[in-house]
Each structure stands twice: as C-alpha cells, then as structure tokens.
Design an enzyme around this catalytic site. Structure first.
Site, short mmCIF file in Angstrom:
data_model
loop_
_atom_site.label_atom_id
_atom_site.label_comp_id
_atom_site.label_asym_id
_atom_site.label_seq_id
_atom_site.Cartn_x
_atom_site.Cartn_y
_atom_site.Cartn_z
N GLU A 267 -0.80 3.15 13.37
CA GLU A 267 -1.66 4.18 13.18
C GLU A 267 -2.95 4.38 14.37
O GLU A 267 -3.45 5.25 14.50
CB GLU A 267 -2.74 4.02 11.70
CG GLU A 267 -2.07 3.75 10.70
CD GLU A 267 -1.51 5.25 10.15
OE1 GLU A 267 -1.02 5.73 10.93
OE2 GLU A 267 -1.80 5.44 8.99
N HIS B 230 -1.24 -5.64 9.21
CA HIS B 230 -0.16 -5.25 8.42
C HIS B 230 0.27 -6.22 7.61
O HIS B 230 0.27 -7.45 7.73
CB HIS B 230 1.03 -4.66 9.40
CG HIS B 230 1.89 -3.81 8.62
ND1 HIS B 230 2.98 -4.15 7.93
CD2 HIS B 230 2.07 -2.49 8.41
CE1 HIS B 230 3.68 -3.18 7.65
NE2 HIS B 230 3.03 -2.06 7.89
N1 ACO Z 1 -9.46 -5.65 10.73
C1 ACO Z 1 -10.14 -7.00 10.47
N2 ACO Z 1 -9.64 -8.06 9.86
C2 ACO Z 1 -8.48 -7.70 9.16
C3 ACO Z 1 -7.80 -6.42 9.44
C4 ACO Z 1 -8.36 -5.70 10.20
N3 ACO Z 1 -7.70 -4.48 10.43
N4 ACO Z 1 -6.72 -6.74 8.68
C5 ACO Z 1 -6.84 -7.84 7.97
N5 ACO Z 1 -7.63 -8.30 8.28
C6 ACO Z 1 -8.48 -9.81 7.63
C7 ACO Z 1 -8.71 -9.60 6.29
O1 ACO Z 1 -10.17 -9.36 6.41
C8 ACO Z 1 -8.33 -10.75 5.71
O2 ACO Z 1 -9.36 -11.77 6.10
P1 ACO Z 1 -9.83 -12.79 4.93
O3 ACO Z 1 -8.60 -13.74 4.59
O4 ACO Z 1 -11.06 -13.56 5.61
O5 ACO Z 1 -10.32 -11.99 3.76
C9 ACO Z 1 -6.83 -11.30 6.32
O6 ACO Z 1 -7.11 -10.61 7.61
C10 ACO Z 1 -5.80 -10.83 5.60
O7 ACO Z 1 -5.95 -9.76 5.14
P2 ACO Z 1 -5.30 -9.20 4.00
O8 ACO Z 1 -6.16 -8.06 3.11
O9 ACO Z 1 -4.77 -10.07 3.10
O10 ACO Z 1 -3.85 -8.22 4.51
P3 ACO Z 1 -3.31 -7.24 3.70
O11 ACO Z 1 -1.64 -7.40 4.13
O12 ACO Z 1 -3.46 -7.17 2.24
O13 ACO Z 1 -3.61 -6.05 4.38
C11 ACO Z 1 -3.78 -4.04 5.87
C12 ACO Z 1 -2.99 -5.23 5.46
C13 ACO Z 1 -4.32 -3.25 4.59
C14 ACO Z 1 -2.82 -3.01 6.63
C15 ACO Z 1 -4.87 -4.54 6.68
O14 ACO Z 1 -4.42 -5.16 7.74
C16 ACO Z 1 -5.89 -3.50 7.01
O15 ACO Z 1 -7.01 -3.27 6.30
N6 ACO Z 1 -5.75 -2.86 8.18
C17 ACO Z 1 -6.50 -1.82 8.59
C18 ACO Z 1 -6.29 -0.53 7.92
C19 ACO Z 1 -5.16 0.05 8.79
O16 ACO Z 1 -4.73 0.20 9.92
N7 ACO Z 1 -3.97 0.45 7.73
C20 ACO Z 1 -2.89 1.24 8.16
C21 ACO Z 1 -1.78 0.13 7.92
S1 ACO Z 1 -0.15 0.89 8.52
C22 ACO Z 1 0.23 1.99 7.59
O17 ACO Z 1 -0.06 2.05 6.45
C23 ACO Z 1 1.22 3.04 7.99
#
Ligand code: ACO
Length: 359
Positions: A302, A243
């Site tokens: 989710e 998140h």
């Molecule tokens: N699985 C694996 N790796 C992840 C995940 C995940 N679910 N979430 C983040 N990371 C990793 C990223 O790859 C990134 O790695 P890197 O630095 O080596 O590139 C690091 O953690 C940081 O991730 P960001 O993309 O900077 O985090 P951001 O705050 O932009 O993303 C998000 C948040 C989009 C929710 C992300 O965690 C994600 O894609 N989760 C999966 C999708 C999901 O569950 N979405 C629902 C969110 S809740 C809602 O909207 C109600």
C-alpha cells in the site's frame, strides 16, 4: 483457538501462493516478476479464470470491454444521495444492483463494475457527468479515460501494472470473505460484495489513502522521524507497513515502486514527492525495528500504491476502489474454485459468556 486465524489453513488453491519468509508471490505458476509490467491485466485475469469457466474466450479484452459498456447502464442510479457517499460505498452500492449468478457473463460484469463505477463516483462527487466506457480500449487505459483525462501510454501501463500486482494474494481477508460467501452458493455478485466490504477497511485495502494523509502531514523529509514517533506514541499504526504473512519486504511494494519510477522517468511526478516518500519509508522502518525488534514490520503493497495512484491523478478516497479493480479478478476465481470443490465454510467459536442458571 488462533486469534485472527493466524497460521490456520482454510483452503487449497491453485491460484496463488504467498511465501512470507522468502518474500515471493506466485500467481498460477508465474512469479510476480514474470507478470507485473509484462502481462496486461486482461491476460492475468484470463490466467486466473482459466479452468473455472467452460466458455472462457481466448482473449478477454473484447468481452471485458463489452461488459464495461453493459454495466455503465447502472451508473444512472448514481443520484445526489449516493454521490454524497465515499467512492467505495458508491461502488459497493452500484455493484449490489447486479444480478447474482455463477456464469462467465456475471463474472465479466463484476470485473467491469469497479472499473466503470469508480470514475463515475469520483466525477459525481465533483458534480460531473459520467463518461461512458470505450470497449475498444485496454481496461486500465479506459479507467483513466473515464476519469476525464486522455492517459498517456506510460500512465495506462503504470495502472495496468498495478492492477496485475493487486490481482490475487492467497487467502487475504477479502478473498477469505468472498470464499465464505461463495461456499454458501449465494452467487458471484454476493461473493464479490463480501470481498468489497472486507477490502474497505484501513487494515486491508483502505490503507493507501491514509498514506497520503501521512505524507502530507509530514511535509518534508526532516519531519519524518518526530512525526512517526509521535504517531506511534499515540498508539497509531503506520499505514503501508506490516503484514500478516510477510516477514520480509512485500514483493508487490517493489513491483509498484518500479512502475512509479518508470512513470517518473517518462513524465516527472510532483517534485520532491518521491524523496519525501523514501525518507518516510527509511525512518518508519528504522523506528519500527527499534520498537518491535522481534516482529519484522516491513513496507507493504500500500505504501507505494498510494504514490502511484496519486501520480495518476486519482484522489486518495478512490484508492481502495482501484485496488478492487484488480482484486476482483482474484475474488471471482477463488469463488469459482470454492464452488468447484469446497464445502460450506463454517468454523466454530468457544462460548465464554454467562451460562443459564441450572434448574
Ligand atoms: N505500525 C505500527 N505498529 C504495527 C504495524 C504498523 N503498521 N503493524 C503491526 N504493528 C504492531 C502491532 O501494533 C502489534 O504490536 P503489539 O504486539 O505491541 O500489539 C504487532 O506489530 C503485531 O501486529 P498484529 O496486529 O498482530 O499484526 P497483524 O498480522 O494482525 O496485522 C496488519 C497485519 C493489519 C497489516 C498490520 O501490520 C497493520 O495494521 N498495518 C497497517 C495497515 C496496512 O498497511 N494495511 C495494508 C496491509 S497490505 C494489504 O492488505 C494489501
């Protein structure tokens, strides 16, 4: 510049506060614990709308029921071509037929829209005729009834709890999109359509459908670790984890998990499903900690949403639409708040492209 606007404060709001360090969500002065499973969705929508409409009735139920009956007329536009689209695309298309406006009547039609259009979309994809709303029912119970089954009291309560849990959440991507459009004074329908568009993506409200695909692909608890490791090795993200704001567990995950446990106690859900989910969650959290020790990645809303909506008989392709049924209340309140006090939202970009050759 802040990539993804991380850490940027772009609005002041009286609607909700997300405390990412403490794992707390406050909606208009009440904690999530005080409202989820305790207040009905209509009451929480009322709480969000309070002060933003002069003619807000004390009880939203009759007006929202009447709005469901009113927007049902739009379902006649759901022809064969539209029925071939995904449910969220159908809901978006039918919602776009509603007139723009900033008044309570527009707001109620928009709140009613996903609740009526989602069951109609799900049924149309199976060649089934839509079922008209029953304005006398609660919002959640009517959604389930329009899908084709008479819901039990526990099922209606479980969906109601989910809608409350999803109703608002600070300046998330879809709410920001809705506020940007509201700031141009385009109208509530346009603002809600912007919210719907942003919600659709798998990084936001499109995540729970793929959670089911992941659970089905894993199949049994023993497969969780190798499957997750292989998915991460392919560069995939695990849906239902991580998140932007929460650095601890998303409190909404627990609210939805508790609703799922209550539902399971009343009428057991698919055998082994919860045990599989818990094994996948445990393995995912352990692996994410190993791979990203500096970036806490915890369970988000989710993951258990997917299980709850599946247990309620909803097809995964409709999960995002049900999210919209709850979140529309927040989008409308934020749009009204933006209109009341906010300026046009218009940030700047840094140009890094080629420059004209100097004369
Ligand atoms: N699985 C694996 N790796 C992840 C995940 C995940 N679910 N979430 C983040 N990371 C990793 C990223 O790859 C990134 O790695 P890197 O630095 O080596 O590139 C690091 O953690 C940081 O991730 P960001 O993309 O900077 O985090 P951001 O705050 O932009 O993303 C998000 C948040 C989009 C929710 C992300 O965690 C994600 O894609 N989760 C999966 C999708 C999901 O569950 N979405 C629902 C969110 S809740 C809602 O909207 C109600």
């Amino acid at each position: 510049m802040s990539e993804g606007l991380e850490g940027v404060i772009a609005a002041q709001t009286i609607l909700s506060e997300v405390d990412g360090q403490a794992g707390r969500l406050v909606i208009r002065g009440l904690s999530l614990d005080e409202i989820a499973g305790r207040l009905a969705f209509e009451d929480v929508a009322h709480l969000l709308f309070d002060g933003f409409f002069d003619d807000l009735p004390d009880d939203l139920r009759p007006a929202l029921g009447a709005a469901r009956a009113e927007v049902f007329a739009e379902v006649s536009a759901l022809d064969g071509k539209l029925a071939g689209l995904s449910p969220i695309e159908i809901v978006r298309a039918l919602t776009a037929r509603l007139a723009d406006g900033d008044d309570l009547a527009t707001a109620l039609r928009l709140l009613a829209a996903p609740a009526v259009f989602t069951p109609a979309a799900v049924r149309a994809r199976h060649g089934l005729a839509p079922i008209a709303p029953d304005p006398g029912l609660g919002h959640a119970a009517d959604i389930l009834r329009m899908l084709g089954d008479q819901p039990s009291a526990q099922e209606a309560k479980a969906l109601d709890t989910y809608l409350v849990t999803a109703c608002d959440h600070g300046l998330n991507a879809s709410t920001f999109a809705a506020r940007v459009v509201a700031s141009t004074r385009a109208g509530l329908t346009s603002a809600v359509l912007a919210g719907l568009g942003a919600l659709k993506g798998p990084l936001h409200g499109g995540a729970p459908g793929p959670v089911i695909e992941m659970l089905d692909a894993i199949g049994e608890p023993g497969n969780a670790r190798p499957w997750i490791e292989a998915a991460l090795a392919r560069g995939e993200r695990l849906m239902g984890f991580g998140h932007r704001i929460y650095r601890v567990r998303d409190p909404r995950a627990d609210a939805v998990k508790a609703a799922l446990a209550r539902l399971d106690a009343a009428a057991p859900i698919r055998p082994g499903r919860l045990a599989l989910a818990e094994a996948v969650e445990t393995a995912a959290l352990a692996i994410l900690r190993e791979r990203k020790p500096d970036r806490p990645l915890e369970t988000n809303l989710e993951f258990y949403t997917a299980l709850l909506l599946e247990a309620l008989g909803l097809p995964p392709e409709a999960f995002t639409c049900i999210f919209a049924c709850g979140r529309t209340a927040g989008w409308i309140a934020h749009a009204r708040e933006q209109l009341a006090g906010g300026r046009l939202i218009r940030p700047q970009s840094v140009y890094v492209g080629p420059r004209p050759i100097a004369a």
